[in-house]
Every structure is written in structure tokens, then in C-alpha cells.
Design a protein around this motif. Structure first.
Motif, mmCIF file in Angstrom:
data_model
loop_
_atom_site.group_PDB
_atom_site.id
_atom_site.type_symbol
_atom_site.label_atom_id
_atom_site.label_comp_id
_atom_site.label_asym_id
_atom_site.label_seq_id
_atom_site.Cartn_x
_atom_site.Cartn_y
_atom_site.Cartn_z
ATOM 1 N N GLY A 117 0.755 -1.338 -0.073
ATOM 2 C CA GLY A 117 -0.063 0.028 0.187
ATOM 3 C C GLY A 117 0.909 1.243 -0.012
ATOM 4 O O GLY A 117 0.343 2.146 -0.219
ATOM 5 N N GLY A 118 2.086 1.194 0.396
ATOM 6 C CA GLY A 118 2.699 2.322 0.559
ATOM 7 C C GLY A 118 3.175 2.842 -1.092
ATOM 8 O O GLY A 118 3.753 4.028 -1.009
ATOM 9 N N ALA A 119 3.098 1.833 -1.945
ATOM 10 C CA ALA A 119 3.367 2.187 -3.212
ATOM 11 C C ALA A 119 2.283 3.557 -3.824
ATOM 12 O O ALA A 119 2.486 4.035 -4.744
ATOM 13 C CB ALA A 119 3.171 1.306 -4.309
ATOM 14 N N ARG A 120 1.033 3.488 -3.102
ATOM 15 C CA ARG A 120 -0.099 4.448 -3.395
ATOM 16 C C ARG A 120 -0.456 4.336 -4.922
ATOM 17 O O ARG A 120 -0.760 5.083 -5.813
ATOM 18 C CB ARG A 120 0.421 5.887 -3.197
ATOM 19 N N LEU A 121 -0.650 2.995 -5.366
ATOM 20 C CA LEU A 121 -1.008 2.533 -6.640
ATOM 21 C C LEU A 121 -2.148 1.558 -6.339
ATOM 22 O O LEU A 121 -2.302 0.733 -5.603
ATOM 23 C CB LEU A 121 -0.084 1.906 -7.394
ATOM 24 N N ASP A 122 -3.138 1.443 -7.577
ATOM 25 C CA ASP A 122 -3.837 0.180 -7.694
ATOM 26 C C ASP A 122 -3.128 -0.740 -7.796
ATOM 27 O O ASP A 122 -2.075 -0.847 -8.703
ATOM 28 C CB ASP A 122 -5.071 0.635 -8.792
ATOM 29 N N VAL A 123 -3.572 -1.739 -7.309
ATOM 30 C CA VAL A 123 -2.732 -3.198 -7.389
ATOM 31 C C VAL A 123 -3.816 -4.345 -7.895
ATOM 32 O O VAL A 123 -4.779 -4.597 -7.215
ATOM 33 C CB VAL A 123 -1.925 -3.661 -6.220
ATOM 34 N N HIS A 124 -3.319 -5.071 -9.003
ATOM 35 C CA HIS A 124 -4.088 -6.083 -9.762
ATOM 36 C C HIS A 124 -3.355 -7.510 -9.102
ATOM 37 O O HIS A 124 -2.402 -7.399 -9.597
ATOM 38 C CB HIS A 124 -4.296 -5.878 -11.272
ATOM 39 N N TYR A 125 -4.212 -8.304 -8.386
ATOM 40 C CA TYR A 125 -3.558 -9.528 -7.737
ATOM 41 C C TYR A 125 -3.920 -10.885 -8.647
ATOM 42 O O TYR A 125 -4.969 -10.855 -9.175
ATOM 43 C CB TYR A 125 -3.726 -9.726 -6.474
ATOM 44 N N VAL A 126 -3.178 -11.796 -8.835
ATOM 45 C CA VAL A 126 -3.578 -13.215 -9.108
ATOM 46 C C VAL A 126 -2.982 -13.821 -7.939
ATOM 47 O O VAL A 126 -1.629 -13.632 -7.661
ATOM 48 C CB VAL A 126 -3.185 -13.742 -10.480
ATOM 49 N N PRO A 127 -3.316 -15.130 -7.379
ATOM 50 C CA PRO A 127 -2.582 -15.931 -6.507
ATOM 51 C C PRO A 127 -1.553 -16.622 -6.729
ATOM 52 O O PRO A 127 -1.622 -17.034 -8.039
ATOM 53 C CB PRO A 127 -3.897 -16.704 -5.983
ATOM 54 N N GLY A 128 -0.433 -16.922 -6.111
ATOM 55 C CA GLY A 128 0.315 -17.832 -6.302
ATOM 56 C C GLY A 128 -0.134 -19.150 -5.322
ATOM 57 O O GLY A 128 -0.820 -19.065 -4.605
ATOM 58 N N GLU A 129 0.707 -20.397 -5.593
ATOM 59 C CA GLU A 129 0.262 -21.568 -4.850
ATOM 60 C C GLU A 129 0.494 -21.426 -3.323
ATOM 61 O O GLU A 129 -0.077 -21.870 -2.481
ATOM 62 C CB GLU A 129 1.177 -22.759 -5.414
ATOM 63 N N HIS A 130 1.459 -20.426 -2.944
ATOM 64 C CA HIS A 130 1.583 -20.159 -1.630
ATOM 65 C C HIS A 130 0.577 -19.364 -0.998
ATOM 66 O O HIS A 130 0.558 -18.929 0.191
ATOM 67 C CB HIS A 130 2.888 -19.461 -1.338
ATOM 68 N N ASP A 131 -0.334 -18.759 -1.852
ATOM 69 C CA ASP A 131 -1.550 -17.872 -1.295
ATOM 70 C C ASP A 131 -2.520 -18.597 -1.235
ATOM 71 O O ASP A 131 -3.882 -18.113 -0.574
ATOM 72 C CB ASP A 131 -1.649 -16.740 -2.217
#
Length: 318
Positions: free
Chosen positions: A121-135
Motif C-alpha cells: 500500500g505504500g506504493a499508493r497505486l492500484d494493485v491487480h493481484y493473481v494468487p500463487g500456490e503459496h497464497d
């Protein structure tokens, strides 16, 4: 986007010819071939890189943060993620958004997801995620990830959006993943992908992002996606396709026809090159060298053109 087909079947190819066919116009990356796999040799100079990220539409990719990892390869994975976010904050122009291609956490715990959200969140950008197997290894088989990032998504978390004249597609290939096995998209997701692409202009640039590579980097280590050929067949009609992945914690690139594949470094720890160890996993390097193996990726789309400039940066200082 301009592509050069790579022909690895010519044993008499000279070094000059090899280098010439490894240059993808506009990427700023020079490639060589090792064991049949194109590998990055060098990057744009500082002036060219600065120009690429200050003009046109730019977004970022980070990957494999493994928040919560504390083994010898990097006892302070949260700290190196923090350094990556600081580098993003120091870029000469603010990117439109950021993509995280999975393994945000190491063990899918609520505390690890919270720590990751605070730092990223410190980047102050919208973030688009996809999961990895560890997630998706919590007791709810991905419930912790879904509660944070699954709103408005389809199935296990796949989705698409449009920005800057580009169609972005986030795919999930880590559900029900067997240890050491290849990734899997599944019939439901492939049907959704076909529906998502239907009716789109063949000239529109497309960026696909997922955790495990959509090309087989090294099958013995599960570095590939079993049904990727079906997804690539759906993408074949489009003239400009870029596929961004993580998972292998190192830069590898390949061009096949209209498709450019690019895997990213981790912000946590490196892994061995394919086949150079008995198995994949955290690679311990001398402490002073760790940051040379970690990094972020900027992607710039130039005004009035469909070519993407891919610029990788390490966390190393100086």
C-alpha cells in the motif's frame, strides 16, 4: 508490437545472427539462448529507461514477495519487499497501476496478508493481484486470499479489465496444484477466457498475467502450465500478446509468433536456473549479492504504438 521469431533449430547459427534474432524491437532487452531458452543479457541504459517510463502508459509488475519467509536465502523478505516499494516510489513518473503475479505470502496466514497489504500500500497505486500456490494453502483452500482479493472476480479469482488501450487478463493456474506439478487453468476458466476474448479486435494489445508460466520452462520442476496450449490457441488471432508470470524467481523471455513471454524476479529470494539443482527452491547467495537477484519490472506502452518496452530493475544499489 514487433516480434522476431526465434529459430533454435539451426546448429550453424553464428553468434551475430543469434544476437540479431534475439533482439525484440522496443523491449530494451538483449537475449541469448541457453539450453534452448532465451535469457536476458542486458537492459536499457539509464537514459533510455528513463525516457521509456516517462512517456506513454506505464504499469509495474512485482512478484513472489513471500511475506513471512524467514529462511537462510533471505531472513528478511518483508524488508526487501519494502525496498522494492521504495524503488517504485522513486520512479521518474507514476505508473498507472501495479500487477502482482502471486505468492504474495509464504503460508497464506492473515498476518502475512496484512503485512503485505501494509507494505504494498505504500506504493499508493492500484494493485491487480493473481494468487500463487503459496497464497492458497490455508485451511480454506484459498479463502484468505479470496476474502481480500476475490471481490468481483470469476471462479478462483480470474478476471479482466481495460486500461490505456490495452486489455488485461488475470488468470489463475495454481488451484489444486500437486507438489512439483504443472499449473492448471481448467475447463471453466478456459471457457471464460474464450468468452472474454470473443468479439475483440485482433489489433488490440493484450496482456495476460498469471503466477506459473504459460510456457513450459522446465517440466521436471513443474515450471509450466499443463493446458496452456488451449489458452494460447485462443490468443493466437491477436497480433500483440504479452504474457507476464512469476513463480520461477528469475527473468526468462521467449517470443513465439505473436506472443511474448516474460517471467519476473522475486522480491524475496532467487531460485536456481532450470536443471542446475536437484530441485527448485530458495537459493542462498552471498549476503552482499542477494539484491542483484531481486527486482521489479516496468512496462511502458508508447503513445500511438502497440509496442511494449519491458524494463527490469534489481534491488542492488550503486
Amino acid at each position: 508490437m514487433t516480434h522476431h521469431r526465434i529459430d533454435n533449430g539451426r546448429p550453424d547459427t553464428t553468434r551475430r545472427e543469434t544476437l540479431e534474432c534475439m533482439i525484440w524491437a522496443g523491449t530494451g532487452v538483449l537475449w541469448t539462448v541457453a539450453s534452448g531458452v532465451p535469457v536476458s543479457l542486458g537492459l536499457l541504459g539509464k537514459a533510455e529507461a528513463a525516457e521509456a517510463v516517462t512517456k506513454g502508459f506505464t504499469f509495474l509488475q512485482i512478484s513472489d514477495s513471500h511475506v513471512g519467509f524467514d529462511k537462510a536465502a533471505n531472513p528478511h523478505a518483508l524488508d526487501t519487499l519494502t525496498e522494492a516499494i521504495a524503488q517504485i516510489g522513486a520512479l521518474p513518473a507514476k505508473p498507472a497501476f501495479m500487477i502482482h503475479t502471486g505468492d504474495i505470502t509464504h503460508l497464506s496466514t492473515a498476518a502475512q496478508f496484512d503485512d503485505a497489504a501494509r507494505v504494498i500500500g505504500g506504493a499508493r497505486l492500484d494493485v491487480h493481484y493473481v494468487p500463487g500456490e503459496h497464497d492458497v494453502i490455508d485451511e480454506g483452500n484459498g479463502q484468505a486470499y479470496s476474502e481480500r482479493y476475490g471481490k468481483g472476480k470469476q471462479g478462483a479469482g480470474w478476471y479482466s479489465f481495460d486500461e490505456g488501450g490495452v486489455h488485461f487478463i488475470g488468470l489463475v493456474n495454481v488451484v489444486n496444484l500437486k507438489a512439483g506439478g504443472l499449473g492448471q487453468l481448467g475447463l471453466e476458466q478456459l471457457k471464460w477466457l474464450a468468452d472474454d476474448l470473443r468479439g475483440r479486435s485482433a489489433s488490440a494489445p493484450i496482456v495476460v498475467f498469471a503466477h506459473i508460466p504459460l510456457w513450459t520452462v522446465y517440466a521436471d520442476w513443474g515450471w509450466g502450465t499443463a493446458d496452456s496450449a488451449q489458452a494460447l490457441a485462443l490468443l493466437k488471432p491477436f497480433g500483440s500478446v504479452t504474457i507476464l508470470n512469476g513463480h520461477i524467481h528469475q527473468i526468462m523471455q521467449k517470443v513465439e509468433g505473436n506472443v511474448t513471454f516474460h517471467t519476473a524476479r522475486s522480491t524475496a529470494f532467487p531460485q536456481p536456473a532450470p536443471g542446475t539443482a536437484s530441485s527448485p527452491g530458495p537459493l542462498t547467495v552471498p549476503a552482499g549479492e542477494l539484491r542483484r537477484f531481486l527486482g521489479i519490472t516496468s512496462v511502458a506502452i508508447r503513445p500511438g504504438a502497440n509496442d511494449l518496452a519491458i524494463i527490469d530493475s534489481t534491488l542492488a544499489r550503486g
